[in-house]
Design a protein around this motif. Structure first.
Motif, PDB file in Angstrom:
ATOM      1  N   ALA A  20      44.508  39.172  32.778  1.00 35.43           N
ATOM      2  CA  ALA A  20      43.338  38.868  31.934  1.00 35.43           C
ATOM      3  C   ALA A  20      42.956  40.426  31.588  1.00 35.43           C
ATOM      4  CB  ALA A  20      42.384  38.350  33.047  1.00 35.43           C
ATOM      5  N   ALA A  21      42.932  41.272  32.984  1.00 38.76           N
ATOM      6  CA  ALA A  21      42.504  42.757  32.445  1.00 38.76           C
ATOM      7  C   ALA A  21      43.465  43.577  31.403  1.00 38.76           C
ATOM      8  CB  ALA A  21      42.915  43.811  33.805  1.00 38.76           C
ATOM      9  N   ALA A  22      44.796  43.173  31.226  1.00 35.94           N
ATOM     10  CA  ALA A  22      45.431  43.790  30.338  1.00 35.94           C
ATOM     11  C   ALA A  22      44.909  43.104  28.817  1.00 35.94           C
ATOM     12  CB  ALA A  22      46.928  43.310  30.464  1.00 35.94           C
ATOM     13  N   GLU A  23      44.629  41.775  28.787  1.00 37.39           N
ATOM     14  CA  GLU A  23      44.067  41.173  27.610  1.00 37.39           C
ATOM     15  C   GLU A  23      42.958  41.914  27.293  1.00 37.39           C
ATOM     16  OE1 GLU A  23      42.288  37.233  26.116  1.00 37.39           O
ATOM     17  OE2 GLU A  23      43.771  36.828  27.839  1.00 37.39           O
ATOM     18  N   LEU A  24      42.108  42.297  28.107  1.00 33.25           N
ATOM     19  CA  LEU A  24      40.823  42.895  27.963  1.00 33.25           C
ATOM     20  C   LEU A  24      41.047  44.336  27.295  1.00 33.25           C
ATOM     21  CD1 LEU A  24      38.788  42.018  31.098  1.00 33.25           C
ATOM     22  CD2 LEU A  24      38.185  41.536  29.005  1.00 33.25           C
ATOM     23  N   TYR A  25      42.004  45.054  27.818  1.00 32.88           N
ATOM     24  CA  TYR A  25      42.300  46.296  27.411  1.00 32.88           C
ATOM     25  C   TYR A  25      42.985  46.217  26.034  1.00 32.88           C
ATOM     26  CZ  TYR A  25      44.606  50.828  26.730  1.00 32.88           C
ATOM     27  OH  TYR A  25      44.882  52.036  26.131  1.00 32.88           O
ATOM     28  N   ARG A  26      43.904  45.295  25.598  1.00 31.72           N
ATOM     29  CA  ARG A  26      44.454  45.149  24.422  1.00 31.72           C
ATOM     30  C   ARG A  26      43.466  44.649  23.300  1.00 31.72           C
ATOM     31  NH1 ARG A  26      48.497  42.121  27.417  1.00 31.72           N
ATOM     32  NH2 ARG A  26      47.403  40.292  26.765  1.00 31.72           N
ATOM     33  N   THR A  27      42.376  43.926  23.657  1.00 34.90           N
ATOM     34  CA  THR A  27      41.385  43.453  22.662  1.00 34.90           C
ATOM     35  C   THR A  27      40.391  44.520  22.418  1.00 34.90           C
ATOM     36  OG1 THR A  27      40.429  42.020  24.289  1.00 34.90           O
ATOM     37  CG2 THR A  27      42.053  41.058  22.918  1.00 34.90           C
ATOM     38  N   GLY A  28      40.503  45.573  23.139  1.00 37.03           N
ATOM     39  CA  GLY A  28      39.476  46.648  23.229  1.00 37.03           C
ATOM     40  C   GLY A  28      38.174  46.537  23.664  1.00 37.03           C
ATOM     41  N   LYS A  29      38.084  45.392  24.597  1.00 33.29           N
ATOM     42  CA  LYS A  29      36.926  45.065  25.343  1.00 33.29           C
ATOM     43  C   LYS A  29      36.741  46.260  26.448  1.00 33.29           C
ATOM     44  CE  LYS A  29      35.687  41.022  23.789  1.00 33.29           C
ATOM     45  NZ  LYS A  29      35.398  39.994  24.376  1.00 33.29           N
ATOM     46  N   VAL A  30      37.684  46.686  26.890  1.00 28.05           N
ATOM     47  CA  VAL A  30      37.477  47.906  27.989  1.00 28.05           C
ATOM     48  C   VAL A  30      38.348  49.104  27.782  1.00 28.05           C
ATOM     49  CG1 VAL A  30      37.108  46.274  29.944  1.00 28.05           C
ATOM     50  CG2 VAL A  30      39.354  47.033  29.552  1.00 28.05           C
ATOM     51  N   LYS A  31      38.311  50.198  28.117  1.00 27.79           N
ATOM     52  CA  LYS A  31      39.139  51.361  27.799  1.00 27.79           C
ATOM     53  C   LYS A  31      39.790  51.782  29.166  1.00 27.79           C
ATOM     54  CE  LYS A  31      35.636  53.106  24.604  1.00 27.79           C
ATOM     55  NZ  LYS A  31      34.745  54.180  24.411  1.00 27.79           N
ATOM     56  N   VAL A  32      39.318  51.377  30.381  1.00 31.70           N
ATOM     57  CA  VAL A  32      39.896  51.981  31.500  1.00 31.70           C
ATOM     58  C   VAL A  32      40.079  50.422  32.526  1.00 31.70           C
ATOM     59  CG1 VAL A  32      39.577  53.182  33.612  1.00 31.70           C
ATOM     60  CG2 VAL A  32      39.258  54.425  31.377  1.00 31.70           C
ATOM     61  N   VAL A  33      41.157  50.614  33.307  1.00 30.08           N
ATOM     62  CA  VAL A  33      40.981  49.736  34.251  1.00 30.08           C
ATOM     63  C   VAL A  33      41.385  50.199  35.754  1.00 30.08           C
ATOM     64  CG1 VAL A  33      42.534  47.254  35.446  1.00 30.08           C
ATOM     65  CG2 VAL A  33      42.452  48.015  32.903  1.00 30.08           C
ATOM     66  N   LEU A  34      40.146  50.016  36.385  1.00 31.18           N
ATOM     67  CA  LEU A  34      40.213  50.543  37.953  1.00 31.18           C
ATOM     68  C   LEU A  34      40.841  49.272  38.820  1.00 31.18           C
ATOM     69  CD1 LEU A  34      38.840  52.103  40.277  1.00 31.18           C
ATOM     70  CD2 LEU A  34      36.864  51.127  40.358  1.00 31.18           C
ATOM     71  N   VAL A  35      41.751  49.498  39.428  1.00 23.68           N
ATOM     72  CA  VAL A  35      42.279  48.529  40.448  1.00 23.68           C
ATOM     73  C   VAL A  35      41.881  48.899  41.713  1.00 23.68           C
ATOM     74  CG1 VAL A  35      44.200  48.117  38.829  1.00 23.68           C
ATOM     75  CG2 VAL A  35      44.608  49.795  40.279  1.00 23.68           C
ATOM     76  N   THR A  36      41.342  47.912  42.353  1.00 22.81           N
ATOM     77  CA  THR A  36      40.911  48.236  43.914  1.00 22.81           C
ATOM     78  C   THR A  36      41.452  47.351  44.950  1.00 22.81           C
ATOM     79  OG1 THR A  36      38.848  48.251  45.144  1.00 22.81           O
ATOM     80  CG2 THR A  36      38.768  46.869  43.359  1.00 22.81           C
ATOM     81  N   GLY A  37      42.319  47.941  45.880  1.00 23.16           N
ATOM     82  CA  GLY A  37      42.851  47.045  46.980  1.00 23.16           C
ATOM     83  C   GLY A  37      43.127  47.830  48.270  1.00 23.16           C
ATOM     84  N   ASP A  38      43.872  46.966  48.914  1.00 22.65           N
ATOM     85  CA  ASP A  38      44.201  47.516  50.576  1.00 22.65           C
ATOM     86  C   ASP A  38      45.403  48.619  50.230  1.00 22.65           C
ATOM     87  OD1 ASP A  38      44.705  47.813  52.860  1.00 22.65           O
ATOM     88  OD2 ASP A  38      44.606  45.839  53.538  1.00 22.65           O
ATOM     89  N   ASN A  39      45.364  49.495  51.090  1.00 21.52           N
ATOM     90  CA  ASN A  39      46.511  50.502  51.283  1.00 21.52           C
ATOM     91  C   ASN A  39      46.159  51.138  52.749  1.00 21.52           C
ATOM     92  OD1 ASN A  39      47.641  53.886  50.101  1.00 21.52           O
ATOM     93  ND2 ASN A  39      49.005  52.102  50.867  1.00 21.52           N
ATOM     94  N   SER A  40      45.755  50.197  53.602  1.00 20.28           N
ATOM     95  CA  SER A  40      45.568  50.758  55.027  1.00 20.28           C
ATOM     96  C   SER A  40      46.955  50.973  55.690  1.00 20.28           C
ATOM     97  CB  SER A  40      44.558  49.737  55.535  1.00 20.28           C
ATOM     98  OG  SER A  40      45.386  48.274  55.635  1.00 20.28           O
ATOM     99  N   ARG A  41      47.984  50.654  55.230  1.00 16.74           N
ATOM    100  CA  ARG A  41      49.285  51.096  55.849  1.00 16.74           C
ATOM    101  C   ARG A  41      50.247  51.133  54.855  1.00 16.74           C
ATOM    102  NH1 ARG A  41      48.174  45.399  56.036  1.00 16.74           N
ATOM    103  NH2 ARG A  41      49.814  44.132  55.484  1.00 16.74           N
ATOM    104  N   VAL A  42      51.238  52.256  55.283  1.00 16.42           N
ATOM    105  CA  VAL A  42      52.333  52.645  54.531  1.00 16.42           C
ATOM    106  C   VAL A  42      52.961  51.400  53.643  1.00 16.42           C
ATOM    107  CG1 VAL A  42      54.383  54.067  54.210  1.00 16.42           C
ATOM    108  CG2 VAL A  42      52.245  54.762  55.692  1.00 16.42           C
TER     109      VAL A  42
END
Length: 239
Positions: A91-113
Motif C-alpha cells: 500500500a505504501a509503494a502504491e501511495l508513492y507510485r501515485t504521487g500521494k507521498v514523497k517519502v516513506v518512514l518505516v518504523t519497527g523493532d530492531n532491539s536485537r541484532v
C-alpha cells in the motif's frame, strides 16, 4: 526393584478444583452483570478510538496527498516481512507510485541484532520500485505510541498518511494525532482468517494501553537525538 515402604515417596493427594457457578438467582444475576460490565469496559477505549479517528481512515485512492507515509512494523518471518507487513508495504509503494507521498518512514523493532524490521521493510520497498533515498528508517518503533512520538519529535513529521491493517489503523491515527501529527490512515484489507480475528481481539487488549498513552503521553522507550532523515529525503526529492 521395588523400594521398601519406608523409602517410598508419598506424594500429597491432589484436589480437583472446578469452577462453580452461583446457584442462587441473585448470584447468577451479579455474575452476568459483572461480565457485561467487563465487556463494556473493554470496548470503551476501542470505541473511543474509532470515534476519534472519525473520517480520517480510508483507502489508498481516498488518501490525501501528504509528504510522508508512515508504515508500522508487523513482524518478520525468516528475516522477511510477514504477509500482513508485506500488504502494508504494498500500500505504501502504491501511495508513492501515485504521487500521494514523497517519502516513506518505516518504523519497527530492531532491539536485537538478529531481528531488524526496518531494514527488511526497506528491502521490500526498494524491490517494488521505491527509491532507497526516499525511505527513512526508525529502528526504535517498539510499539504504535513510540512510533508516533518518534515520528513527530525525532523525525519532524507534522502531517502523514499512516498505513496499517483495518483493525489497527484507528488506534494508529488516534495515537499519532495525540502525539501532534495531522494523520490520515489507510486501512489495508485482509481476508477474515484466523490471523485477522486474532488481530481484532488483540486490539481490544491494546486499546486500553493506547488510551492511557494518549492521556498521559509518556516518553517512548527510547527517544534519542533528532534525525534529519525525512528532511533530507524530501530535499533530495525536490532537486
Amino acid at each position: 526393584m521395588l523400594l521398601p515402604k519406608r523409602f517410598a515417596l508419598r506424594l500429597p493427594s491432589t484436589k480437583r478444583f472446578a469452577l462453580r457457578l452461583p446457584r442462587t438467582r441473585r448470584g447468577q444475576r451479579r455474575l452476568v452483570q459483572g461480565l457485561v460490565a467487563a465487556c463494556v469496559l473493554a470496548l470503551v477505549p476501542a470505541t473511543w478510538m474509532r470515534l476519534e479517528a472519525g473520517d480520517r481512515v480510508g483507502t489508498t485512492a481516498e488518501a490525501p496527498s501528504r509528504e510522508v507515509a508512515v508504515v508500522f512494523g508487523a513482524g518478520l518471518w525468516k528475516g522477511r516481512p510477514t504477509p500482513y507487513l508485506a500488504h502494508r508495504l504494498d500500500a505504501a509503494a502504491e501511495l508513492y507510485r501515485t504521487g500521494k507521498v514523497k517519502v516513506v518512514l518505516v518504523t519497527g523493532d530492531n532491539s536485537r541484532v538478529e531481528y531488524d524490521e526496518p531494514d527488511a521493510m526497506r528491502t521490500y520497498l526498494t524491490g517494488r520500485g521505491v527509491p532507497d533515498e526516499r525511505i527513512v528508517s526508525d529502528y526504535a518503533g517498539f510499539d504504535s505510541w513510540d512510533s508516533c512520538v518518534r515520528a513527530k519529535k525525532i523525525f519532524g513529521v507534522d502531517r502523514a498518511v499512516l498505513v496499517s491493517q483495518g483493525f489497527h489503523i484507528h488506534r494508529a491515527v488516534t495515537l499519532c494525532r495525540s502525539a501532534g501529527i495531522d494523520a490520515y490512515g489507510v486501512g489495508v484489507d485482509e481476508p477474515r482468517d484466523a490471523t485477522w480475528y486474532y488481530g481484532g481481539a488483540r486490539e481490544l487488549a491494546a486499546s486500553g494501553k493506547a488510551a492511557l498513552d494518549a492521556l498521559l503521553r509518556p516518553d517512548p522507550r527510547f527517544l534519542g537525538p533528532e534525525e534529519r532523515g525525512v528532511t533530507e529525503a524530501l530535499a533530495a526529492g525536490a532537486r
